[in-house]
Write an enzyme that holds these catalytic residues in place. Sequence first.
Site, PDB file in Angstrom:
ATOM      1  NE  ARG A 162      -3.983   3.007  -1.045  1.00 44.94           N
ATOM      2  CZ  ARG A 162      -5.281   2.824  -0.261  1.00 44.94           C
ATOM      3  NH1 ARG A 162      -5.836   4.004   0.162  1.00 44.94           N
ATOM      4  NH2 ARG A 162      -5.999   1.421  -0.026  1.00 44.94           N
ATOM      5  CB  THR A 182      -1.976  -1.621  -9.075  1.00 45.28           C
ATOM      6  OG1 THR A 182      -3.449  -2.114  -9.114  1.00 45.28           O
ATOM      7  CG2 THR A 182      -1.698  -1.342  -7.759  1.00 45.28           C
ATOM      8  CG  ASP A 209      -5.950  -7.540  -7.539  1.00 42.52           C
ATOM      9  OD1 ASP A 209      -4.821  -7.738  -6.907  1.00 42.52           O
ATOM     10  OD2 ASP A 209      -6.676  -6.520  -6.975  1.00 42.52           O
ATOM     11  CD  GLU A 251     -10.778  -1.983  -8.422  1.00 43.77           C
ATOM     12  OE1 GLU A 251      -9.730  -1.804  -7.816  1.00 43.77           O
ATOM     13  OE2 GLU A 251     -12.038  -1.790  -8.020  1.00 43.77           O
ATOM     14  CD  GLU A 310      -3.200  -0.793   0.345  1.00 38.57           C
ATOM     15  OE1 GLU A 310      -3.000   0.052  -0.264  1.00 38.57           O
ATOM     16  OE2 GLU A 310      -3.829  -1.844   0.089  1.00 38.57           O
TER      17      GLU A 310
END
Length: 758
Positions: free
Chosen positions: A278, A684, A421, A593, A274
């Site tokens: 981010r 992502t 994913d 998504e 994360e």
Amino acid sequence: MNNLNRDPFNLRRSAAGPSPALSPLQSLLQNSAARAVDISRDFSRQVAEQGKQALEQGKQALEQGMSFSMPRNVPNFQDPARGYEDRAWSGSGSSRFPSVSIGGHGAASSKGLPMYKDKPYNYAASGRRPGWFRKRRLLALVGLVILGWVWWQGALFGARSPAEKGFEAAWKFWGKGTGGSGGDVDWLERRERVKDAFKLSWAAYEQYAWGYDEYKPISKVGRQMVPPNGFGWIIVDSLDTMMLMNLTTELAHAREWISTSLSYDVDHDVNTFETTIRMLGGLLAAHYLSTEFPDMAPVPTSGKKNEDLYLEKATDLADRLLGAYESGSGVPWASVNLKTMKGIQSHTDGGASSTAEATSLQLEMKYLAQLTGETVYWHKAEKVMQVVDDNGRRDGLLPIFINADRGEFRGENIRLGSRGDSYYEYLIKQYLQTEGKEPIYLQMWNQAMTGIRKHLLTYSSPSDFLVLAERPSGLDQAMEPKMDHLACFMPGTIALGVTGGDTVARAQKDRKWLQKDDEEMHIAKELMKTCWGMYRATATGLAPEIAYFNIHDPPLMYEDPAAAELEIRDPEASWKQDYIIKPADTHNLQRPETVESLFYMWRITGDEMYRHWGWEMFQSFVNYTAVGDGAGFSSIRDVTKTSEEGHGWRDNMESFWLAETLKYFYLLFSPDDLLPLNKVVFNTEAHPLPRFDMGRKFTTGWQRKPRDPDGNLLKVPKQDEPQKMVPLKRPDPWEVTPVEKSKDSSETTDKNTEKDEA
């Protein structure tokens, strides 16, 4: 082999129809925006008292006002006429820390960063009920009468229903383009509405939770995930969105906070994945946009030193994250202490790292290596890919857990939803990031796509949506017909893999177009319909976190020759019967998504239908996630209920609402030359990074173990055995290996498998 022209919703006509006007709820966000202006003005005055010149500029800009107009003609899902619309659509082809709330700008502490990009999680709900819902009921009643009259006049769905026109007419709309008045839509105006939604969200965050990592718009409080000062999680994640939207006032405020308040020298553990996607991704994207596009939201700086602010912060953070890679195998630990730079194994999942988390750090580390010339970032990130691939998993499909100390997978749960994913996403994006100079990743992507077609793609019943299912106990065990919303990144990613970011027309002109390309574009389009159906199937027009599907018994696989006959089906079947939404999965977390894939599909195919779908999605978000008093937008508990008492508030405005969801809406309605897909890759978390040439300093640094023509690892002979090995066929990277007919016809089970939010 499959029918390429199926239309699950018969939306061609509606997509081509008149542009929706603005919502009867227009006054809601106009009033909210006005309140936000007043709030921001007061806030700017407070900061001005401290002598902040950048914030004084923010005050002046905000005093000019925001006009956030709510869209009109949002579908009334309670309207009895919805039954006719359904027939027209018939047939188809955790956070580890205690929650500590603080009022206003109080203090709070916790034990780490949440992991909710890749894992579903829960929030406590709020029963607060804004008064404007009562007004909406009256407007909805009036709208119902009008909608009913319009339908009977044949203006909304045509003079006759598809059933009246016969089976063939119900299917022939797909593939015809939008036509009609679809070209009359002012997409730039719609883009402005998205920008207004961001401004409203940002102003609320500035007022009630500035500098805090989380914002709860119902409670109007913030929460720190890393004491004492937090990481400005929302601020850093939103930087590039503000640049794209040319929000100089908001950006100046954010940059000032980063310059004066953001420090990573904190004795605290954070989630490796994360924090990378981010924080590191957000800083790198901000550096890229601010240096390559200096006219994009220009912000005055206080000297030459500050010109590299984003890169300096990114380098400091990356150096601290390197400790996560110091495991026995090189696979990163789930967490890392930023001060001690020591990796920490996962507190859950038996200490295993998430496969997606371990393999979705490469784009960020490689770009930083290219910027700084430091090869350590590159080597650490690429070593992970080697360890993962050396496991030689069948057909390129990986279990969702991996032990960082040994580099071996744990369990056999295979899925492209949470924890699986972005491994697949970063395969094709690593290939594109370095301008095709690392064909190893294209080979891995092609192998995975072959495995997906062979083992995971099945059809729902009775309407035959294409479903990206799961294999919770391994490829030879029962299939689970379940799709996380997270899996809806795949339609766009598949299309990106086919064309490399070019349009289909350009790709067909510039290189050899293979049957494989046609088939994969077909898969992308069909999965896009399935994901869109997750929105259309609910009362709010918003998707649940997870959807299950009724499927054929035995499962009808994509590779099954019988799938070629799917166009023969009952046009009167209710397509919603295919979708199963369980009570535990009804929440909506403002995830990006589906709109992400709509953006890719629009850019690559040029079909405006995807923009129309996106506009309807945006309207639903505004209608059901906007909270009262201009306090922003919140995730909700139940997408199957329209009343506030039913849908409930989860009281959290996700950082990816600002960083991803609104950004992709904005790009969907923007001209194609804004961040063209053949020039950038998005990580992502939707942070744009440039493609670049590796040069001589950087290389892939590893090779795949020898494999047979079917992609399986060759058996390495023992020392006392004859040294014979099967010759290795090295295919063209664009060539796809033929696949066997699926042998899995086992019955599916409705067993509720491991839930990430538990």
